[in-house]
Design a protein around this motif. Structure first.
Motif, PDB file in Angstrom:
ATOM      1  N   PRO A  92       0.823  -1.218   0.000  1.00 29.98           N
ATOM      2  CA  PRO A  92       0.000   0.000   0.000  1.00 29.98           C
ATOM      3  C   PRO A  92       0.862   1.276   0.000  1.00 29.98           C
ATOM      4  CG  PRO A  92      -0.885  -1.592   1.547  1.00 29.98           C
ATOM      5  CD  PRO A  92       0.422  -2.157   1.071  1.00 29.98           C
ATOM      6  N   GLY A  93       0.565   2.160  -0.938  1.00 28.76           N
ATOM      7  CA  GLY A  93       1.252   3.442  -1.010  1.00 28.76           C
ATOM      8  C   GLY A  93       2.629   3.403  -1.644  1.00 28.76           C
ATOM      9  N   MET A  94       3.152   2.218  -1.994  1.00 35.73           N
ATOM     10  CA  MET A  94       4.525   2.122  -2.492  1.00 35.73           C
ATOM     11  C   MET A  94       4.708   2.807  -3.836  1.00 35.73           C
ATOM     12  SD  MET A  94       7.614   1.320  -1.942  1.00 35.73           S
ATOM     13  CE  MET A  94       7.356   0.513  -0.355  1.00 35.73           C
ATOM     14  N   LEU A  95       3.749   2.673  -4.745  1.00 35.64           N
ATOM     15  CA  LEU A  95       3.904   3.319  -6.048  1.00 35.64           C
ATOM     16  C   LEU A  95       3.889   4.843  -5.903  1.00 35.64           C
ATOM     17  CD1 LEU A  95       1.781   0.989  -8.354  1.00 35.64           C
ATOM     18  CD2 LEU A  95       4.259   0.994  -7.967  1.00 35.64           C
ATOM     19  N   THR A  96       3.148   5.353  -4.932  1.00 35.18           N
ATOM     20  CA  THR A  96       3.168   6.792  -4.669  1.00 35.18           C
ATOM     21  C   THR A  96       4.540   7.212  -4.166  1.00 35.18           C
ATOM     22  OG1 THR A  96       0.815   6.820  -4.132  1.00 35.18           O
ATOM     23  CG2 THR A  96       2.131   8.644  -3.289  1.00 35.18           C
ATOM     24  N   LEU A  97       5.127   6.439  -3.265  1.00 36.98           N
ATOM     25  CA  LEU A  97       6.464   6.740  -2.760  1.00 36.98           C
ATOM     26  C   LEU A  97       7.495   6.688  -3.876  1.00 36.98           C
ATOM     27  CD1 LEU A  97       8.669   7.146  -0.638  1.00 36.98           C
ATOM     28  CD2 LEU A  97       8.493   4.691  -0.092  1.00 36.98           C
ATOM     29  N   LEU A  98       7.434   5.665  -4.716  1.00 33.09           N
ATOM     30  CA  LEU A  98       8.408   5.545  -5.797  1.00 33.09           C
ATOM     31  C   LEU A  98       8.247   6.654  -6.831  1.00 33.09           C
ATOM     32  CD1 LEU A  98       8.489   1.669  -6.302  1.00 33.09           C
ATOM     33  CD2 LEU A  98      10.115   3.108  -5.050  1.00 33.09           C
ATOM     34  N   GLN A  99       7.011   7.081  -7.058  1.00 33.99           N
ATOM     35  CA  GLN A  99       6.796   8.205  -7.967  1.00 33.99           C
ATOM     36  C   GLN A  99       7.396   9.485  -7.393  1.00 33.99           C
ATOM     37  OE1 GLN A  99       5.889   8.487 -11.010  1.00 33.99           O
ATOM     38  NE2 GLN A  99       5.858  10.731 -11.046  1.00 33.99           N
ATOM     39  N   PHE A 100       7.251   9.687  -6.089  1.00 31.89           N
ATOM     40  CA  PHE A 100       7.864  10.837  -5.426  1.00 31.89           C
ATOM     41  C   PHE A 100       9.378  10.807  -5.589  1.00 31.89           C
ATOM     42  CE2 PHE A 100      10.083  11.937  -1.428  1.00 31.89           C
ATOM     43  CZ  PHE A 100       9.985  13.316  -1.500  1.00 31.89           C
ATOM     44  N   LEU A 101       9.981   9.627  -5.395  1.00 26.89           N
ATOM     45  CA  LEU A 101      11.427   9.509  -5.537  1.00 26.89           C
ATOM     46  C   LEU A 101      11.863   9.670  -6.988  1.00 26.89           C
ATOM     47  CD1 LEU A 101      12.054   6.548  -3.069  1.00 26.89           C
ATOM     48  CD2 LEU A 101      12.711   8.937  -2.746  1.00 26.89           C
ATOM     49  N   ARG A 102      11.029   9.237  -7.926  1.00 25.89           N
ATOM     50  CA  ARG A 102      11.345   9.421  -9.341  1.00 25.89           C
ATOM     51  C   ARG A 102      11.468  10.910  -9.667  1.00 25.89           C
ATOM     52  NH1 ARG A 102       9.293   6.490 -14.005  1.00 25.89           N
ATOM     53  NH2 ARG A 102       7.567   5.710 -12.748  1.00 25.89           N
ATOM     54  N   VAL A 103      10.549  11.693  -9.118  1.00 23.66           N
ATOM     55  CA  VAL A 103      10.558  13.142  -9.371  1.00 23.66           C
ATOM     56  C   VAL A 103      11.745  13.821  -8.697  1.00 23.66           C
ATOM     57  CG1 VAL A 103       9.296  15.292  -8.960  1.00 23.66           C
ATOM     58  CG2 VAL A 103       8.064  13.242  -9.712  1.00 23.66           C
ATOM     59  N   ARG A 104      12.079  13.360  -7.470  1.00 27.25           N
ATOM     60  CA  ARG A 104      13.093  14.060  -6.679  1.00 27.25           C
ATOM     61  C   ARG A 104      14.487  13.449  -6.775  1.00 27.25           C
ATOM     62  NH1 ARG A 104      11.007  18.241  -3.518  1.00 27.25           N
ATOM     63  NH2 ARG A 104      13.246  18.660  -3.419  1.00 27.25           N
ATOM     64  N   ARG A 105      14.632  12.323  -7.487  1.00 27.18           N
ATOM     65  CA  ARG A 105      15.918  11.651  -7.455  1.00 27.18           C
ATOM     66  C   ARG A 105      17.022  12.439  -8.138  1.00 27.18           C
ATOM     67  NH1 ARG A 105      15.590  10.060 -12.475  1.00 27.18           N
ATOM     68  NH2 ARG A 105      14.945   8.386 -13.561  1.00 27.18           N
ATOM     69  N   ALA A 106      16.677  13.288  -9.103  1.00 28.56           N
ATOM     70  CA  ALA A 106      17.704  14.028  -9.828  1.00 28.56           C
ATOM     71  C   ALA A 106      18.498  14.952  -8.911  1.00 28.56           C
ATOM     72  CB  ALA A 106      17.068  14.826 -10.963  1.00 28.56           C
ATOM     73  N   GLN A 107      17.801  15.581  -7.958  1.00 24.54           N
ATOM     74  CA  GLN A 107      18.500  16.546  -7.120  1.00 24.54           C
ATOM     75  C   GLN A 107      18.689  16.103  -5.677  1.00 24.54           C
ATOM     76  OE1 GLN A 107      15.418  16.803  -8.359  1.00 24.54           O
ATOM     77  NE2 GLN A 107      14.138  18.306  -7.289  1.00 24.54           N
ATOM     78  N   THR A 111      13.639   5.840  14.209  1.00 20.13           N
ATOM     79  CA  THR A 111      12.803   4.747  13.702  1.00 20.13           C
ATOM     80  C   THR A 111      11.409   5.266  13.380  1.00 20.13           C
ATOM     81  OG1 THR A 111      14.020   3.155  15.049  1.00 20.13           O
ATOM     82  CG2 THR A 111      11.898   2.446  14.180  1.00 20.13           C
ATOM     83  N   VAL A 112      10.986   5.078  12.133  1.00 22.53           N
ATOM     84  CA  VAL A 112       9.673   5.536  11.689  1.00 22.53           C
ATOM     85  C   VAL A 112       8.926   4.344  11.094  1.00 22.53           C
ATOM     86  CG1 VAL A 112       8.408   7.137  10.194  1.00 22.53           C
ATOM     87  CG2 VAL A 112      10.599   7.834  11.199  1.00 22.53           C
ATOM     88  N   PRO A 113       8.124   3.633  11.901  1.00 16.89           N
ATOM     89  CA  PRO A 113       7.355   2.502  11.372  1.00 16.89           C
ATOM     90  C   PRO A 113       6.274   2.986  10.393  1.00 16.89           C
ATOM     91  CG  PRO A 113       7.480   2.464  13.779  1.00 16.89           C
ATOM     92  CD  PRO A 113       7.923   3.815  13.339  1.00 16.89           C
ATOM     93  N   TRP A 114       5.913   2.110   9.456  1.00 17.13           N
ATOM     94  CA  TRP A 114       4.897   2.477   8.470  1.00 17.13           C
ATOM     95  C   TRP A 114       3.997   1.290   8.153  1.00 17.13           C
ATOM     96  CZ3 TRP A 114       5.064  -0.097   3.673  1.00 17.13           C
ATOM     97  CH2 TRP A 114       6.247  -0.826   3.429  1.00 17.13           C
ATOM     98  N   THR A 115       2.760   1.604   7.840  1.00 15.28           N
ATOM     99  CA  THR A 115       1.836   0.595   7.322  1.00 15.28           C
ATOM    100  C   THR A 115       1.496   0.889   5.864  1.00 15.28           C
ATOM    101  OG1 THR A 115      -0.042   1.860   8.192  1.00 15.28           O
ATOM    102  CG2 THR A 115       0.825   0.097   9.572  1.00 15.28           C
ATOM    103  N   ASN A 116       1.584   2.155   5.489  1.00 16.56           N
ATOM    104  CA  ASN A 116       1.361   2.599   4.115  1.00 16.56           C
ATOM    105  C   ASN A 116       2.584   3.415   3.718  1.00 16.56           C
ATOM    106  OD1 ASN A 116       0.516   4.426   1.883  1.00 16.56           O
ATOM    107  ND2 ASN A 116      -1.503   3.510   2.208  1.00 16.56           N
ATOM    108  N   ALA A 117       3.177   3.100   2.568  1.00 19.65           N
ATOM    109  CA  ALA A 117       4.426   3.744   2.168  1.00 19.65           C
ATOM    110  C   ALA A 117       4.273   5.247   1.936  1.00 19.65           C
ATOM    111  CB  ALA A 117       4.979   3.083   0.910  1.00 19.65           C
ATOM    112  N   GLU A 118       3.047   5.739   1.829  1.00 13.33           N
ATOM    113  CA  GLU A 118       2.868   7.186   1.737  1.00 13.33           C
ATOM    114  C   GLU A 118       3.330   7.865   3.029  1.00 13.33           C
ATOM    115  OE1 GLU A 118      -0.877   8.583   0.273  1.00 13.33           O
ATOM    116  OE2 GLU A 118      -1.092   6.909  -1.128  1.00 13.33           O
ATOM    117  N   GLU A 119       3.345   7.119   4.136  1.00 16.03           N
ATOM    118  CA  GLU A 119       3.883   7.657   5.388  1.00 16.03           C
ATOM    119  C   GLU A 119       5.388   7.898   5.261  1.00 16.03           C
ATOM    120  OE1 GLU A 119       2.462   5.248   8.808  1.00 16.03           O
ATOM    121  OE2 GLU A 119       1.164   4.334   7.287  1.00 16.03           O
ATOM    122  N   VAL A 120       6.079   7.035   4.542  1.00 21.20           N
ATOM    123  CA  VAL A 120       7.507   7.227   4.291  1.00 21.20           C
ATOM    124  C   VAL A 120       7.711   8.473   3.437  1.00 21.20           C
ATOM    125  CG1 VAL A 120       9.597   6.225   3.305  1.00 21.20           C
ATOM    126  CG2 VAL A 120       7.920   4.749   4.467  1.00 21.20           C
TER     127      VAL A 120
END
Length: 280
Positions: A112-127, A261-270
């Protein structure tokens, strides 16, 4: 990175993993861009990026979608890689093809939420982010899922057990490396991979990352997270083995586990936590 224990003096060889492309003017520009990134983030794959264990899911390609008891009985604790070598050989003997295996991998759902997290990293990975995957699965399973899902380009490097098809169409699995860590399976110690990679990249960049992050779920994700420093962040999936081991360590030996330590149940929390750090 201040008090991160990744600031060490050991000079490792070029770390193993997916081969880098041949050096060119474009790759030199890419390396220069990578050297300016502030944060390094590691991901596990099974039950972290995907919501299942890929080794378990591949059984769906077997006749009747199950393995015979005689094969399952050959498993020995700490030697899962060797067991999976036998599983893949059995699947080949049952005429399971590369296409069949790839099809099973492509159907595994994201957490849950992982594709949102990866999309965020895709946008921000350049900088901002250098993203690395460290998994005790194998390169074929991982690449099949990442490419099908369209997120392969997010990852700068992939470290996993090598898996390639021979001329007969059989998927041949090999161990990633050997090591002496008593906490980890004999074929991979993720702490060794993470330590060598961070040291190598710190030398290559000429300076450390400001912070290192680790996103995982399993007991073998606890080992690399032990090396994180007080400014670094561990993101264990809530109530999974990594989270439980961190909690037990805090209770039994306070101060041994240093990272936030930041536990998560949905990767959007990360993603939300990373956005907050970027705003600091």
């Amino acid at each position: 990175m201040g008090d991160s224990v990744f600031n060490c003096c050991y000079v490792p060889p070029q770390p193993p993993g997916e081969e880098e492309p041949h050096r060119s003017r474009r790759s030199e520009v890419t390396m220069a861009s990578n050297s300016s990134k502030r944060f390094l983030i590691f991901f596990d794959f099974d039950e972290t990026i995907v919501d299942e264990t890929s080794d378990d899911q591949v059984v769906l390609a077997a006749p009747g979608q199950h393995l015979p008891s005689w094969l399952k009985d050959t498993y020995q604790p700490g030697r899962y890689n060797e067991y999976m070598q036998r599983v893949l050989a059995y699947l080949w003997e049952q005429d399971v093809t590369e296409s069949d295996l790839r099809g099973v991998m492509e159907k595994i759902p994201a957490t849950p939420g992982m594709l949102t997290l990866l999309q965020f990293l895709r946008v921000r990975r350049a900088q901002d982010f250098e993203v690395v995957l460290v998994s005790d699965s194998n390169t074929f399973f991982i690449e099949s899922w990442l490419r099908h899902t369209g997120v392969r380009q997010v990852f700068h490097r992939i470290f996993s057990n090598p898996a390639t098809f021979n001329r007969n169409g059989q998927l041949i699995l090999r161990p990633f490396h050997s090591h002496d860590c008593p906490r980890c399976p004999v074929n991979m110690c993720k702490q060794a991979v993470v330590r060598d990679y961070v040291t190598h990249r710190t030398q290559e960049r000429g300076r450390p990352f400001q912070r290192v992050f680790y996103v995982g779920d399993g007991a073998n994700d606890f080992c690399p997270a032990l090396t994180l420093g007080a400014r670094d962040v561990a993101f264990p999936r809530k109530n999974f083995p990594m989270h439980r081991l961190i909690t037990e360590t805090h209770e039994a030996t306070p101060g041994v586990f240093k990272a936030v330590t930041v536990p998560w149940t949905n990767a959007e929390e990360v993603a939300a936590h990373l956005k907050k750090l970027l705003a600091e």
